[in-house]
Design a protein around this motif. Structure first.
Motif, short mmCIF file in Angstrom:
data_model
loop_
_atom_site.label_atom_id
_atom_site.label_comp_id
_atom_site.label_asym_id
_atom_site.label_seq_id
_atom_site.Cartn_x
_atom_site.Cartn_y
_atom_site.Cartn_z
N VAL A 60 0.81 -1.22 0.00
CA VAL A 60 0.00 0.00 0.00
C VAL A 60 0.83 1.26 0.00
CG1 VAL A 60 -1.79 -1.20 1.23
CG2 VAL A 60 -0.19 0.21 2.49
N SER A 61 2.16 1.13 -0.18
CA SER A 61 2.94 2.36 -0.12
C SER A 61 3.10 2.98 -1.49
CB SER A 61 4.31 2.06 0.49
OG SER A 61 4.94 1.03 -0.22
N THR B 210 1.27 5.42 -2.81
CA THR B 210 1.17 6.89 -2.73
C THR B 210 1.26 7.28 -1.27
OG1 THR B 210 -1.21 6.72 -2.56
CG2 THR B 210 -0.29 7.13 -4.75
N ASN C 157 -2.11 6.75 0.84
CA ASN C 157 -2.32 5.34 1.24
C ASN C 157 -1.39 4.95 2.36
OD1 ASN C 157 -3.99 5.36 -0.89
ND2 ASN C 157 -2.88 3.88 -2.14
N LEU D 287 -2.55 3.75 6.21
CA LEU D 287 -2.26 2.48 6.85
C LEU D 287 -1.29 2.66 8.01
CD1 LEU D 287 -3.14 -0.45 6.28
CD2 LEU D 287 -0.78 -0.82 5.67
N LEU E 27 -10.75 6.04 1.35
CA LEU E 27 -9.45 5.47 1.70
C LEU E 27 -9.64 4.04 2.17
CD1 LEU E 27 -6.49 6.10 1.80
CD2 LEU E 27 -6.75 6.70 4.21
N ILE F 202 -9.93 1.98 -0.78
CA ILE F 202 -8.67 1.80 -1.50
C ILE F 202 -7.78 0.79 -0.78
CG2 ILE F 202 -6.53 2.93 -2.19
CD1 ILE F 202 -8.13 5.44 -2.66
N LEU F 203 -7.70 0.95 0.54
CA LEU F 203 -6.81 0.06 1.27
C LEU F 203 -7.36 -1.36 1.33
CD1 LEU F 203 -5.63 2.29 4.22
CD2 LEU F 203 -4.39 1.63 2.19
N GLY G 77 6.41 5.60 0.41
CA GLY G 77 5.28 6.10 -0.37
C GLY G 77 5.66 7.33 -1.16
#
Lengths: 340, 235, 787
Positions: free
Chosen positions: B31-32, B34, B37, B41, B94, B97-98, B146
């Motif tokens: 998830v890094s 961007t 994101n 997290l 978010l 997305i995650l 990110g």
């Protein structure tokens, strides 16, 4: 009388030298370079002119950071070989930054970060090629049609500034076959698929590389096992499928003389550091590369597959070595698969 | 006496969960892509770490060794569920997305590892600080990675921060390279691995430089001695 | 036998090999010339493989040419002879021919120039005078060693064992190394003598075939040898020029197709290999009686003005030879004793020539340049292509460099013959052979340490066994002493023997009685005699029976009796107590008590008697009950038997107790019920209750007694439950460890070790079983006791 005292053997200068080996490999690519220039224009030469200095610079930088004597280490010409192979693999008139990124991925990441010459598990040129392929798919599939080469000036502008590229792009034979596979009339109609005996233009490129490869064999720079096995593997698996349905599957001759088949067989797959070592191992390694190339070309997602096939078999090379050790004199059987 | 300074330094640098312990790589690499994101997290993980360390430390005397790990996992799972629900409520896009990586915080070895290694053996306040600092260290690496991946892959920084901080964060976006065509490799997992490798290498280089500097300083300090050194090098 | 010229022999080709520039024309252009007599001859005491010789002369002695000046030590050793007449001027350390550059003991002789021979014992009719095996000691006395380079005493090589019948005799005239031409010139000039020597070898070994292998770069030598060998049946095989076809293993494979097994010797495949120079020396030693005191050495290298071959006396310093060959001292960059591939450098030119010096190479710096800088290995595989042993040098290099000796050995590191072909072709100029030598040294060191550790462990285990045995013997003696106090205490063996004797006796008696009856029926005169016989035999039979009875009864009796006595006494006292109680009740109830009183008195007497009996038997119990340590098997088994009996008794008592207790409880309940109900049979019930209570108490007491006995036994034997547990755990752990070692040995395939280990494992397992059994018995008893 000042005597050296060293242990045997004392005669160690056979004339073999790593730098000389590598230089011969570069010389052997010259026929291929000539044909590619004839077909696609100056783009190939521009690629080389950017790739070779970039490679030397990158390698010098990393070697210096690692504390090596840069001048001595660069004399093994291995960076030059990687640069030449990568430059020939990517489309001519690629933008300069593409080549530079590819070189950095190949030399710094795939070779030096793993320990330098002799320690890389993967073929550096192919790693660079694949990094470019998945990062910039558009640029990497922008090949020029044969005999439609742009002028010197146009090529220069394309390399520096990516100008007017669309005016000159054309599909490669493998591309075309993929697109129209199954459609027999189209396949008959496309001119690019019908050169003298295989794909148009590209057949000569492959013949040129074949000549280079035979030169290397004659000079004993490479051994015959890998190239012969790879080409045989490719041809033998293509044959029954082509006989079965020649509209969907290309002929063995087509496969052998299009794309990077000959280039891969004699220059890429034979990279000694990442290939298998024993004789049987090399045969198996080469044959499986050939088979994989055919499979990915026919059923996979990319038109040309030499890079992926080689990288996949690089993964398998240690296992192949493990199981194909030769039988030592005085032992009954080879210790195949010997473990702890 | 608990050394709060040591706990802080450990969590942030010397025993950083991502670059030294190399735990929790799954969310780190996945998830890094961007900064937003990564930050989402990272903050979630930090909260979970602090909370679970505190909770585990509070019950540490009442849990028998035979069931301590299941007990800890239960606590962590409860906390993660709470955090997930909070994200679902307040930062829905978010959260979407995650996706699965929020519940996967439960399996993050760093969380259970700190609970077992530190929180179960220390009083609540140091344990919570440890969790907080470990989380902060993890967050820092997440943000760094990110940022790198977003800058190289998309050419921007802090894009879409409104997902986390609300509409006022729309103006935070910095476009580093206009009309960037994108470097796909940085967004894909291989880029994440290479990026993390470079970060770890960078940390090792800094550590070595600090150690060398410390050694030189030590050697330069004159030691009291009545004998005069006549051979070898001084300092 | 193949003709020397005729159908060419089928040759095999070994894998690999290189073709370095031969440089042989440098030294084979002129005939062998004698070397000048030096000022001093330095003779190392160890010119051969094996134990060094011991000097038999002293400083100041005058010696004759060929006189023995040092005696061989041991089976693999050779004597040293004076190469010329002169005086012994020194015996002490001198620099000698060894890569390490260390000094070794030498005898230094100053020649007097007279070249006076000592008494020789030639044997020109060696074929007929004595058996072949008698020639071998002569060779040893003549100091003949392998002159091809190894220096192995030829006498030892010529005495192969009976299990290795010799099929081929191979003469190594290949001389594959560049620069060396000693054997070439020898064959050109002295082919007859060489063939004669080969004949002697053939006579000794009696092989099926004799093959001389020569490389095809020596046409004149081949011609000369062929001419000399016509009609002899010795085959001259010409092999293609390749380095290292002169290696023993490679040559044997080329000529016969047989492979010498790894770690083995050629005799195991029926081949013996000798150098041509050795054949010549053998000829001189047998036919002329001359000991080995000189050899042909090649002097070559671009730093010499007159290179060539010289007949050199052993012990000649290299400096003298260099002078004779016109060396330009300033140009010599490297002085090599041996060839450029396998020779070693000399650190000084004062080093003497010895039996194995086939070449002195005085090379300029350009001829043999210093080693190049090592570059990384590119895994090109050229080394694997040329390795004559078909190894993977690049892998060996990898693992030797990382000191991963385990893996290196798996790639057959120890099969490397250090020929140097791999280092020759390596494009990265890696000093491969040096890496392998280092790794091999480490492996040998490890093996030596492992052997030491094994031996130490064996000695430790032997000591443990010895101590345990001593302990057991002590216990056995103690036990014997105890049972010796009882005269009839016989061991089981005696009882059986006595029984047999008694059976015999009774059989004889019966026969006699029959005879007597028959005689009486017939009314013969023998009746009286027969009757007396019958009497005697009867007496004998009775005596035997008595003996058996005594032997059988005595030891077993005490234990059983004591338990029975104790039980009896308990019963008696319980009965007495019951009687007393009944008496009291009767008195309380006002009944007639006299009968009860007498009963009670009788019971008291019985109880007292029983108690007394127990008391008497008691001390004997403490002695007789064998209290052995659990380590000896026999006593443990006995104790186990006692334990088993006791356990059975305890079980019975326990059930009895349980039953009576149950009855007691029922009766009490019934009584209470009845009391509540107000029934009439209260008395009856009460009596019942009493009765059951008594029974229960009795059983409990008896049980308690037995438990105490068991506990006392175990405490006395010193093996309470805890120590038994520890014992069992220890033996178990030892057995597991042994099993693991066995597995490891199996993987390695080390058969010898496997046998040793499996035997030890069996012993340990048996011990563990015994210990576990003892533990189980003890726990059973304890378990039952904790009722």
């Amino acid at each position: 009388m000042s005597l050296i005292t060293v242990t045997s053997p004392h005669a160690t200068r056979s004339g073999n030298h790593t730098g000389a080996f590598m230089r011969q490999v570069v010389y052997a690519t010259i026929p291929g370079i000539v044909v590619m220039t004839w077909l696609f224009g100056w783009g190939t030469l521009f690629n080389l002119m950017i790739a070779i200095p970039a490679a030397l610079l990158a390698e010098a930088a990393v070697l210096k950071a690692r504390g090596y004597n840069v001048r001595f280490a660069l004399r093994d010409w291995s960076a030059v070989v990687t640069a030449v192979l990568l430059a020939l693999a990517i489309p001519p008139t690629s933008p300069w930054w593409l080549i530079v990124i590819g070189i950095i991925a190949a030399i710094v990441v795939a070779k030096q970060l793993y320990g330098g010459l002799g320690m890389n598990p993967f073929n550096p040129a192919m790693v660079g090629y694949v990094v470019l392929l998945i990062s910039f798919p558009l640029e990497m599939t922008r090949w020029i049609g044969p005999h439609e080469a742009p002028s010197w000036f146009d090529s220069f502008r394309m390399v520096l500034a990516s100008a007017n590229v669309d005016a000159f792009t054309g599909a490669t034979p493998l591309d075309s076959f993929r697109t129209w596979a199954g459609n027999a009339e189209q396949l008959q109609a496309l001119p690019i698929l019908h050169g003298e005996f295989a794909s148009l233009g590209w057949e000569w490129v492959n013949i040129a590389f074949l000549i280079g490869g035979l030169y290397l064999l004659a000079r004993k720079i490479i051994s015959w096992h890998i190239p012969v096995a790879m080409l045989a593997g490719m041809a033998l698996i293509a044959l029954p499928f082509w006989l079965f349905d020649d509209a969907r599957y290309a002929s063995p001759l087509f496969h052998l003389f299009s794309g990077a088949a000959m280039f891969g067989a004699f220059f890429i797959a034979t990279d000694p550091v990442s290939a298998a070592t024993s004789r049987y191992g090399r045969l198996i390694y080469g044959a499986l590369i050939g088979v994989l190339v055919w499979i990915i070309r026919s059923h996979g997602g990319y038109p040309d597959a030499v890079a992926f096939a080689v990288l996949l078999m690089n993964l398998a090379a240690p296992t192949i070595d493990y199981y194909t050790q030769p039988r030592t004199y005085g032992h009954h059987r080879a210790k195949r698969g010997a473990t702890r | 006496m608990t050394d709060y300074r040591k706990i802080t330094l450990d969590g942030l640098w010397n025993n950083n969960p991502a670059t030294v312990q190399i735990l929790g790589l799954c969310p780190l690499l996945a998830v890094s892509g961007t900064v937003v994101n990564a930050m989402g997290l990272g903050l979630a993980t930090m909260m979970v770490l602090a909370g679970s360390n505190l909770a585990v430390s509070l019950i540490r005397h009442f849990v028998t060794p035979a069931v301590r790990l299941p007990a800890f996992v239960m606590i962590i799972a409860a906390l993660v569920t709470v955090i997930e629900m909070l994200m679902q409520a307040f930062t829905f896009e978010l959260y979407e997305i995650l996706g699965i990586f929020i519940p996967l915080i439960v399996t993050n070895c760093a969380v259970l590892g700190r609970a077992d290694a530190f929180a179960s053996k220390n009083p609540p306040l140091p344990a919570m600080l440890d969790g907080l600092m470990m989380g902060a260290g993890f967050l820092a690496v997440l943000l760094l990675l990110g940022g790198m991946r977003e800058a190289l892959g998309l050419g921007t920084l802090f894009s879409n921060m409104s997902l986390l901080f609300g509409p006022m964060a729309d103006s935070w976006e910095i476009v580093l390279i206009p009309e960037y065509r994108g470097f796909l490799l940085a967004i894909l997992p291989p880029g994440a691995f290479i990026g993390l490798g470079l970060i770890i290498a960078g940390k090792n280089v800094i550590d070595k430089r600090l150690k060398d500097a410390a050694k030189r300083r030590e050697a330069a300090e004159p030691k009291t001695s009545r004998r005069v050194r006549t051979t070898g090098t001084v300092a | 036998m193949n003709a020397s010229i005729g159908k060419p022999r089928l040759l095999f080709d070994f894998h690999g090999g290189i073709h370095p520039p031969q440089n042989k024309t440098l030294s084979n252009q002129r005939p062998i010339r004698p070397a000048p007599l030096p000022a001093q001859l330095i003779l190392p005491l160890n010119m051969h493989l094996g134990a060094p010789a011991k000097p038999v002369v002293q400083v100041g002695d005058e010696v004759l040419k060929g006189q023995k000046i040092a005696e061989a030590q041991g089976a693999v050793s050779l004597p040293v002879h004076a190469p010329t007449s002169g005086k012994v001027v020194a015996i002490g350390p001198r620099p000698i021919q060894h890569p390490s550059g260390l000094d070794a003991p030498c005898i230094v002789i100053e020649p007097d120039g007279r070249e006076q021979w000592c008494e020789l014992h030639p044997l020109p009719d060696w074929r007929t005078c004595c058996p072949p095996s008698a020639l071998i000691p002569r060779l040893r006395e003549a100091g003949v060693a392998g002159m091809g380079g190894a220096g192995f005493p030829s006498a030892v090589k010529l005495s192969p064992r009976a299990e290795h019948p010799i099929e081929q005799l191979v003469i190594n005239a290949v001389e594959c190394e560049p620069y060396i031409t000693a054997d070439d010139m020898l064959m050109r000039e002295r082919a007859d003598q060489i063939i004669a020597g080969v004949e002697i070898l053939r006579h000794i070994l009696n092989p099926k075939e004799v093959i001389v292998g020569i490389e095809d770069n020596k046409p004149q030598a081949i011609e000369a040898m062929r001419r000399a060998a016509t009609g002899s049946g010795i085959e001259i095989a010409v092999v293609p020029t390749k380095y290292p076809s002169g290696g023993e293993k490679q040559l044997i494979y080329m000529l016969t197709g047989k492979e010498v097994p790894s770690g083995g010797i050629p005799a195991q495949v029926g081949v013996v290999c000798h150098n041509t120079g050795t054949a010549l020396a053998i000829h001189r030693a047998i036919v002329f009686g001359e000991p080995l005191i000189s050899r042909v050495t090649t002097l070559t290298g671009k730093a010499l003005r007159e290179p060539g071959n010289m007949e050199v006396l052993l012990g000649t310093p290299v400096s003298a030879l260099l002078d004779a060959a016109g060396a330009d001292m300033n140009r010599i960059g490297r002085l090599v004793m041996g060839g450029p591939m396998m020779g070693f450098t000399l650190h000084s030119s004062a080093i003497p020539v010895v039996k194995t010096t086939n070449c002195i190479l005085a090379a300029t710096a350009e001829e043999l340049p210093p080693p190049a800088t090592e570059q990384p290995c590119i895994r090109c595989g050229s080394c694997a292509d040329v390795c004559p042993a078909d190894l993977l040098p690049q892998q060996l290099f990898w693992y030797s460099k990382n000191q991963d000796l385990e893996r290196a050995q798996q790639y057959n590191l120890m099969d490397c013959i250090e020929c140097g072909a791999c280092a020759y072709v390596c494009p990265s100029h890696i000093p491969l052979v040096q890496y392998y030598r280092f790794a091999k040294g480490e492996v040998r060191k490890e093996m030596a340490e492992q052997q030491k550790a094994d031996r130490a462990r064996q000695r430790f285990e032997a000591r443990q066994d010895r101590l345990a045995k001593e302990q057991a013997e002590k216990e056995a003696r103690r036990k014997a002493r105890l049972e010796g106090s009882k005269p009839a205490a016989a061991s089981g063996v005696d009882v059986a023997a006595l029984k047999a004797a008694s059976l015999e006796a009774s059989a004889a008696y019966k026969a006699a009685v029959k005879a007597l009856k028959a005689a009486e029926a017939e009314g013969s005169d023998q009746v009286a005699a027969l009757a007396s016989d019958v009497e005697q035999l009867k007496a004998k039979a009775d005596a035997a029976k008595a003996a058996v009875r005594d032997a059988g009864n005595a030891p077993a009796a005490p234990v059983v009796d004591v338990a029975a006595l104790k039980a009896a006494s308990l019963e008696a006292s319980a009965a007495y107590k019951a009687a007393v109680k009944a008496l009291k009740e009767a008195e309380a109830a006002g009944q007639d008590v006299t009968a009860l009183r007498t009963e009670a008195d009788a019971l008291k007497a019985k109880a007292d008697a029983a108690k007394a009996a127990v008391r008497d038997a008691g001390p004997a119990t403490a002695k007789a009950a064998p209290v052995q340590p659990a380590t000896a098997e026999q006593p443990a088994a006995e104790k186990a038997d006692d334990g088993a009996e006791r356990a059975q008794k305890m079980k019975a008592l326990k059930t009895a107790f349980n039953m009576s207790h149950k009855h007691f409880k029922e009766a009490t309940a019934a009584l209470e019920h009845a009391e509540r109900e107000g029934a009439d049979n209260l008395e009856e019930l009460r009596k019942q209750v009493e009765r059951f209570k008594l029974k229960a108490d009795k059983a409990k007491a008896a049980l308690g007694l037995l438990v105490d006995q068991a506990k006392a036994d175990m405490r006395a034997s010193g093996s309470d439950l805890k120590s038994l547990k520890i014992e069992a755990a220890q033996t178990e752990a030892a057995a597991r460890q042994k099993a693991r070692e066995l597995e490891a040995a199996r993987v390695k395939g080390d058969d010898e070790r496997i046998n040793v280990l499996s035997r030890e494992l069996d012993a340990l397992q048996r011990e563990a079983q015994v210990a576990a059994g003892a533990l189980k018995a003890a726990t059973d008893e304890q378990g039952l006791a904790d009722a």
